[in-house]
Enzyme design. Structure first.
Site, mmCIF file in Angstrom:
data_model
loop_
_atom_site.group_PDB
_atom_site.id
_atom_site.type_symbol
_atom_site.label_atom_id
_atom_site.label_comp_id
_atom_site.label_asym_id
_atom_site.label_seq_id
_atom_site.Cartn_x
_atom_site.Cartn_y
_atom_site.Cartn_z
ATOM 1 N N HIS A 163 0.837 -1.200 0.000
ATOM 2 C CA HIS A 163 0.000 0.000 0.000
ATOM 3 C C HIS A 163 0.870 1.246 0.000
ATOM 4 O O HIS A 163 1.789 1.380 0.786
ATOM 5 C CB HIS A 163 -0.958 0.009 1.190
ATOM 6 C CG HIS A 163 -0.300 -0.156 2.524
ATOM 7 N ND1 HIS A 163 0.203 -1.370 2.958
ATOM 8 C CD2 HIS A 163 -0.057 0.731 3.525
ATOM 9 C CE1 HIS A 163 0.722 -1.223 4.164
ATOM 10 N NE2 HIS A 163 0.581 0.043 4.536
ATOM 11 N N CYS A 184 9.510 19.002 14.600
ATOM 12 C CA CYS A 184 8.484 19.469 13.678
ATOM 13 C C CYS A 184 8.978 19.336 12.246
ATOM 14 O O CYS A 184 10.070 19.797 11.906
ATOM 15 C CB CYS A 184 8.120 20.923 13.980
ATOM 16 S SG CYS A 184 6.978 21.658 12.773
ATOM 17 N N CYS A 210 9.067 23.405 10.731
ATOM 18 C CA CYS A 210 9.978 24.455 11.204
ATOM 19 C C CYS A 210 11.240 23.913 11.852
ATOM 20 O O CYS A 210 12.194 24.659 12.079
ATOM 21 C CB CYS A 210 9.259 25.393 12.174
ATOM 22 S SG CYS A 210 8.926 24.667 13.797
ATOM 23 N N HIS A 263 1.701 21.782 18.683
ATOM 24 C CA HIS A 263 2.495 22.589 17.753
ATOM 25 C C HIS A 263 2.113 22.287 16.306
ATOM 26 O O HIS A 263 2.026 23.209 15.479
ATOM 27 C CB HIS A 263 3.979 22.312 17.980
ATOM 28 C CG HIS A 263 4.876 23.021 17.020
ATOM 29 N ND1 HIS A 263 5.229 24.349 17.163
ATOM 30 C CD2 HIS A 263 5.494 22.595 15.882
ATOM 31 C CE1 HIS A 263 6.016 24.709 16.171
ATOM 32 N NE2 HIS A 263 6.194 23.661 15.377
ATOM 33 N N GLU A 290 1.047 24.883 13.363
ATOM 34 C CA GLU A 290 1.716 24.953 12.066
ATOM 35 C C GLU A 290 0.712 24.772 10.928
ATOM 36 O O GLU A 290 0.789 25.469 9.905
ATOM 37 C CB GLU A 290 2.809 23.885 11.969
ATOM 38 C CG GLU A 290 4.031 24.158 12.829
ATOM 39 C CD GLU A 290 4.920 25.238 12.239
ATOM 40 O OE1 GLU A 290 4.536 25.890 11.248
ATOM 41 O OE2 GLU A 290 6.024 25.427 12.778
#
EC number: 3.6.1.71
Length: 232
Positions: A147, A200, A203, A217, A221
Site C-alpha cells: 500500500h 516538527c 519548522c 504545535h 503549524e
C-alpha cells in the site's frame, strides 16, 4: 536512550495496526491476521464506502485511521505483487512504481486534489496542494498487502496517537516514491529512528519525547500554513 526503549517504540507502531481497518469485516476474514485486513479492499472494493476509486489494476481507499488531515492508500490488485515488500518493489519492480506514479499524477490526481480540499479547505488551489502532499511507502510496513501512502504533510489527526506514528511518516522510515534506488534503506536497519527526539517537520523545532506538545504545535503549524495558503 536504551535499545529496549527503541524496540518498544517500534512495537507500538507495528501493534497499532491491530485497530480494525474496516467497519464491517466479512465473517470469512475475521479470523485472519490483522496484517491481512487490507485484502478486503483488493478483493471486493465495491463493498466498502471508504473506497473512492478502483479498476482492474488498483484500489484507492481512505485510511480508516488517517495520520494526517488527508490520508489515502493506493494498492495494486496484482496477486503476484501485492505481498512483495515495498523496498523490493522500489528496487526490482520499477514498472509497478511507474504505474502507481502515473495514477497519482494522472488519472487520480483530480480525485486526490478534491479529497484534499474536502479534508482541508475548498479554497485551496491544486498548486498549493501539490506542494503539501507526500507519497511513499513505509520501510517496514505493518500490513501484508502493498500500500502506497498519499497524504498531506500536516499530521494533524486524532488517529496520530504516539511518537512512533509520527516518526514513521517524518523520517527515512517513510520512503518517498521518487527515492532513487541507490538511496533506498536496507530492510530492518531503521528501528533506531524511533528513539530520536521529536522534531516538527515544517519548522524544525524539537520537542524531546513530549508528544503532546508536538501535537499542539502541529496544529499551530497547520493553521498557519492554511491561513497563508488560502490568502494567496
Amino acid at each position: 536512550m536504551s535499545v529496549h526503549k527503541t524496540n518498544d517504540a517500534f512495537k507500538v507502531l507495528m501493534n497499532s495496526a491491530k485497530e480494525p481497518i474496516v467497519e464491517d469485516i466479512p465473517k470469512k476474514y475475521r479470523k485472519q491476521s490483522f496484517r491481512d485486513n487490507l485484502k478486503v479492499y483488493i478483493e471486493s472494493p465495491e463493498s466498502y464506502k471508504n473506497v473512492i476509486y478502483y479498476d482492474d489494476d488498483v484500489v484507492l481507499v481512505r485510511d480508516m485511521f488517517p495520520k494526517s488531515k488527508m490520508h489515502l492508500l493506493l494498492m495494486t490488485r496484482d496477486p503476484h505483487l501485492t505481498h512483495v515488500h515495498p523496498l523490493e518493489i522500489m528496487m526490482k519492480h520499477r514498472s509497478l512504481v511507474e504505474k502507481l506514479v502515473s495514477y497519482v499524477q494522472g488519472d487520480l490526481s483530480g480525485l486526490i486534489f478534491d479529497e484534499a480540499r474536502n479534508c482541508l479547505s475548498q479554497q485551496l488551489t491544486n498548486e498549493a496542494l501539490c506542494n503539501y502532499i507526500k507519497v511513499g511507502f513505509h520501510a517496514g510496513p505493518s500490513m501484508n498487502n502493498l500500500h502506497l501512502h498519499i497524504m498531506t504533510l500536516d499530521h494533524v489527526s486524532p488517529s496520530l496517537k504516539n511518537s512512533a506514528h509520527y516518526i514513521s511518516f517524518t523520517s527515512p522510515f517513510f520512503v518517498k516514491i521518487d527515492t532513487p534506488t541507490s538511496n533506498l534503506p536496507t530492510r530492518g536497519t531503521l528501528t533506531s529512528l524511533f528513539q530520536e527526539d521529536l522534531k516538527c517537520w515544517r519548522c524544525g523545532e524539537t520537542f524531546g519525547r513530549h508528544f503532546t506538545k508536538l501535537k499542539a504545535h502541529l496544529q499551530e503549524e497547520y493553521d498557519d500554513w492554511l491561513d497563508k495558503s488560502v490568502s494567496m
